[in-house]
Write an enzyme that holds these catalytic residues in place. Structure first.
Site, PDB file in Angstrom:
ATOM      1  N   GLY A   1     -16.306   5.228  -4.104  1.00 57.45           N
ATOM      2  CA  GLY A   1     -15.660   5.835  -2.932  1.00 57.45           C
ATOM      3  C   GLY A   1     -15.320   4.858  -1.828  1.00 57.45           C
ATOM      4  O   GLY A   1     -15.055   5.259  -0.698  1.00 57.45           O
TER       5      GLY A   1
ATOM      6  N   ASP B   1       3.172   2.354  -4.941  1.00 55.36           N
ATOM      7  CA  ASP B   1       3.283   2.530  -6.402  1.00 55.36           C
ATOM      8  C   ASP B   1       3.948   3.852  -6.796  1.00 55.36           C
ATOM      9  O   ASP B   1       4.870   3.876  -7.608  1.00 55.36           O
ATOM     10  CB  ASP B   1       1.932   2.344  -7.121  1.00 55.36           C
ATOM     11  CG  ASP B   1       0.808   3.244  -6.647  1.00 55.36           C
ATOM     12  OD1 ASP B   1       0.989   3.974  -5.651  1.00 55.36           O
ATOM     13  OD2 ASP B   1      -0.268   3.232  -7.301  1.00 55.36           O
TER      14      ASP B   1
ATOM     15  N   SER C   1     -11.495   1.258  -6.299  1.00 61.64           N
ATOM     16  CA  SER C   1     -11.101   1.800  -7.605  1.00 61.64           C
ATOM     17  C   SER C   1     -12.209   1.882  -8.638  1.00 61.64           C
ATOM     18  O   SER C   1     -12.024   1.488  -9.795  1.00 61.64           O
ATOM     19  CB  SER C   1      -9.915   1.010  -8.177  1.00 61.64           C
ATOM     20  OG  SER C   1      -8.792   1.231  -7.400  1.00 61.64           O
ATOM     21  N   SER C   2     -13.335   2.417  -8.222  1.00 61.58           N
ATOM     22  CA  SER C   2     -14.378   2.664  -9.218  1.00 61.58           C
ATOM     23  C   SER C   2     -13.866   3.677 -10.250  1.00 61.58           C
ATOM     24  O   SER C   2     -14.165   3.564 -11.443  1.00 61.58           O
ATOM     25  CB  SER C   2     -15.659   3.175  -8.550  1.00 61.58           C
ATOM     26  OG  SER C   2     -15.392   4.335  -7.798  1.00 61.58           O
ATOM     27  N   SER C   3     -13.057   4.644  -9.816  1.00 59.28           N
ATOM     28  CA  SER C   3     -12.521   5.648 -10.748  1.00 59.28           C
ATOM     29  C   SER C   3     -11.614   5.031 -11.799  1.00 59.28           C
ATOM     30  O   SER C   3     -11.746   5.312 -12.985  1.00 59.28           O
ATOM     31  CB  SER C   3     -11.677   6.689 -10.007  1.00 59.28           C
ATOM     32  OG  SER C   3     -12.462   7.410  -9.136  1.00 59.28           O
TER      33      SER C   3
ATOM     34  N   ASP D   1      -3.855   1.079  -9.597  1.00 61.91           N
ATOM     35  CA  ASP D   1      -5.274   0.766  -9.790  1.00 61.91           C
ATOM     36  C   ASP D   1      -5.591   0.526 -11.270  1.00 61.91           C
ATOM     37  O   ASP D   1      -6.307  -0.401 -11.637  1.00 61.91           O
ATOM     38  CB  ASP D   1      -6.156   1.915  -9.272  1.00 61.91           C
ATOM     39  CG  ASP D   1      -5.835   2.270  -7.834  1.00 61.91           C
ATOM     40  OD1 ASP D   1      -5.154   1.476  -7.166  1.00 61.91           O
ATOM     41  OD2 ASP D   1      -6.265   3.356  -7.389  1.00 61.91           O
TER      42      ASP D   1
ATOM     43  N   GLU E   1       0.831  -1.213   0.000  1.00 59.77           N
ATOM     44  CA  GLU E   1       0.000   0.000   0.000  1.00 59.77           C
ATOM     45  C   GLU E   1       0.862   1.258   0.000  1.00 59.77           C
ATOM     46  O   GLU E   1       1.837   1.342   0.751  1.00 59.77           O
ATOM     47  CB  GLU E   1      -0.902  -0.032   1.240  1.00 59.77           C
ATOM     48  CG  GLU E   1      -2.264   0.551   1.009  1.00 59.77           C
ATOM     49  CD  GLU E   1      -3.082  -0.234  -0.008  1.00 59.77           C
ATOM     50  OE1 GLU E   1      -3.081   0.156  -1.200  1.00 59.77           O
ATOM     51  OE2 GLU E   1      -3.704  -1.230   0.380  1.00 59.77           O
ATOM     52  N   HIS E   2       0.477   2.213  -0.826  1.00 60.99           N
ATOM     53  CA  HIS E   2       1.215   3.473  -0.990  1.00 60.99           C
ATOM     54  C   HIS E   2       2.656   3.223  -1.440  1.00 60.99           C
ATOM     55  O   HIS E   2       3.572   3.951  -1.052  1.00 60.99           O
ATOM     56  CB  HIS E   2       1.162   4.318   0.297  1.00 60.99           C
ATOM     57  CG  HIS E   2      -0.211   4.888   0.545  1.00 60.99           C
ATOM     58  ND1 HIS E   2      -0.650   6.042  -0.066  1.00 60.99           N
ATOM     59  CD2 HIS E   2      -1.253   4.430   1.276  1.00 60.99           C
ATOM     60  CE1 HIS E   2      -1.904   6.274   0.302  1.00 60.99           C
ATOM     61  NE2 HIS E   2      -2.290   5.310   1.110  1.00 60.99           N
TER      62      HIS E   2
ATOM     63  N   GLY F   1     -12.765   2.638  -1.960  1.00 60.75           N
ATOM     64  CA  GLY F   1     -11.374   2.182  -2.031  1.00 60.75           C
ATOM     65  C   GLY F   1     -11.212   0.957  -2.917  1.00 60.75           C
ATOM     66  O   GLY F   1     -10.222   0.237  -2.836  1.00 60.75           O
TER      67      GLY F   1
HETATM   68  C1  GLA Z   1      -5.002   4.863  -4.343  1.00 60.80           C
HETATM   69  C2  GLA Z   1      -4.154   5.294  -5.533  1.00 60.80           C
HETATM   70  C3  GLA Z   1      -3.123   4.220  -5.889  1.00 60.80           C
HETATM   71  C4  GLA Z   1      -2.314   3.802  -4.665  1.00 60.80           C
HETATM   72  C5  GLA Z   1      -3.236   3.495  -3.482  1.00 60.80           C
HETATM   73  C6  GLA Z   1      -2.489   3.244  -2.201  1.00 60.80           C
HETATM   74  O1  GLA Z   1      -5.793   3.773  -4.676  1.00 60.80           O
HETATM   75  O2  GLA Z   1      -4.966   5.542  -6.649  1.00 60.80           O
HETATM   76  O3  GLA Z   1      -2.287   4.686  -6.918  1.00 60.80           O
HETATM   77  O4  GLA Z   1      -1.361   4.762  -4.352  1.00 60.80           O
HETATM   78  O5  GLA Z   1      -4.171   4.539  -3.243  1.00 60.80           O
HETATM   79  O6  GLA Z   1      -1.748   2.079  -2.287  1.00 60.80           O
END
Ligand code: GLA
Length: 386
Positions: free
Chosen positions: A127, A41, A131-133, A177, A38-39, A129
């Site tokens: 919203g 990328d 990754s709908s976006s 994502d 996580e965090h 987490g």
């Molecule tokens: C969001 C961002 C990703 C990643 C995560 C955390 O989903 O879009 O690029 O940084 O947070 O891992």
């Protein structure tokens, strides 16, 4: 949850109602859950997400002008319309900016787009987490490119969707994502090296299941908090004399601790230890090593909570409740950017029924969050549906 056949039906009906004709084709791109990493990328590190069986789907047909027209079926039928030549201004609504941004960056790369009409709908919780976006961006990229006779590699599709999110929507997200949504292989997780952009499907032992519990908590400030973490990581890398935190092992961060403020030190420590956890998790997932999975996910969550400070108390509480109910049959941690949303558990398949039943009852007894938990299947990336 709306199942795929219902989504197809909903989209096709909306297409007929909006444009008075049948769509030519349907395209889809899934959401994702990050298993670990996580965090990492945007620090050029390793990440291990998988696509999930929730998706954004787009029906496409021809348009007679020089326009892209779009209808967001799930957002009360909101409509957008923009020309393919000339300046492309940003819109007030995020969903429009994902679509506009993708069209813009496809053209920037020299692709000639065919005018199109779209209807868009999905079943990725918004919203949360998951990754709908990214699934919207990737689905749009696939739909507009294929409709124009252009075949893009999945990583190019991912990059275009990320550029749209960075520059049109204003979130400095990394590439994870969009890569997971565009390039995942059904039944596997996707290991992505965000420095080299190498990617590799990682087998998930048949003895394991992925359960996602949604806390129902939605945060509105996520983008600015996210962007702030990114700035901190870049500052830490600069102070430590490297291009990105990925270039450091945990021992090097310890050695350089004096050159960092306490906050930057903890941000850096999270990133480098999390990357190390991804390396170990690959084998643990393949072999179904429950003890190791449990330990790695516990460490990951604590690091995100204490060092990276992107968790919030109700999420910590939910993680504790699930961890207790799983025992040594798997692991659990927050997933995604943080500040609310979902937690992910990887557990022995034969523990799922009991754990899922206990999550909902225990969460409502012991805290004020309403968690709903479900099994999610690791799924195929972006594809033509019909
Ligand atoms: C969001 C961002 C990703 C990643 C995560 C955390 O989903 O879009 O690029 O940084 O947070 O891992």
């Amino acid at each position: 949850m709306i199942i795929r056949s219902m989504l197809i039906d909903r989209l096709t009906k909306a297409f007929r109602a909006a444009y008075g004709e049948e769509p030519v084709r349907l395209y889809a791109a899934p959401g994702r859950v990050n298993l670990i990493g996580e965090h990492c990328d945007y620090n050029q590190g390793l990440v291990l997400p998988c696509a999930i069986d929730r998706e954004t789907m787009i029906a496409v047909g021809d348009s007679d002008g020089n326009h892209i027209e779009a209808v967001a079926v799930d957002l009360n039928g909101q409509r957008d319309r923009f020309t393919l030549s000339g300046e492309l201004p940003k819109a007030a609504e995020d969903w429009k900016n994902h679509v506009r941004g993708v069209a813009y960056f496809l053209q920037q790369r020299g692709h000639v787009l065919r005018p199109a009409r779209l209807t868009i709908a999905g079943n990725v919780p918004i919203g949360a987490g998951l990754s709908s976006s990214a699934s919207l961006g990737v689905a749009t990229g696939l739909a507009l490119s294929r409709h124009s006779g252009i075949e893009l590699d999945c990583s190019e599709l991912a990059t275009i969707a990320q550029q749209a999110e960075n520059d049109f929507v204003g979130c400095a997200c990394g590439i994870m994502d969009q890569m997971a949504s565009a390039c995942s292989v059904a039944g596997t997780a996707l290991l992505i090296d965000c420095k080299t952009m190498d990617r590799q499907p990682v087998a998930i032992s048949a003895t394991l299941s992925i359960v996602i519990a949604d806390s129902g908590i939605r945060r509105t400030l996520t983008e600015s908090l996210f962007n702030a973490r990114r700035v901190e990581c870049e500052a830490a890398a600069r102070h430590l004399g490297v291009e990105a935190l990925r270039d450091l092992k945990p021992a090097a961060v310890e050695a350089g601790r004096k050159s960092l403020t306490d906050t930057l030190y903890r941000r850096a420590r999270h990133v480098v230890t999390e990357i190390a956890r991804v390396e170990v998790a690959i084998d643990a997932l393949k072999t179904g090593d429950l003890k190791l999975i449990s330990r790695l996910m516990r460490q990951s969550h604590r690091s995100l909570r204490d060092d990276f400070e992107v968790s919030i108390p109700p999420i910590d509480q939910l993680v504790d409740i699930i961890a207790e109910s799983i025992g040594d049959r798997g692991g659990v941690r927050m997933t995604g950017a943080g500040f609310g949303g979902c937690v992910v558990a990887i557990m022995a398949t034969d523990a799922v029924e009991e754990v899922v039943a206990s999550i909902e009852s225990r969460a409502s007894e012991t805290s004020d969050i309403k968690a709903s938990a479900e099994v999610y299947m690791p799924s195929q990336g972006a594809q033509i549906v019909g």
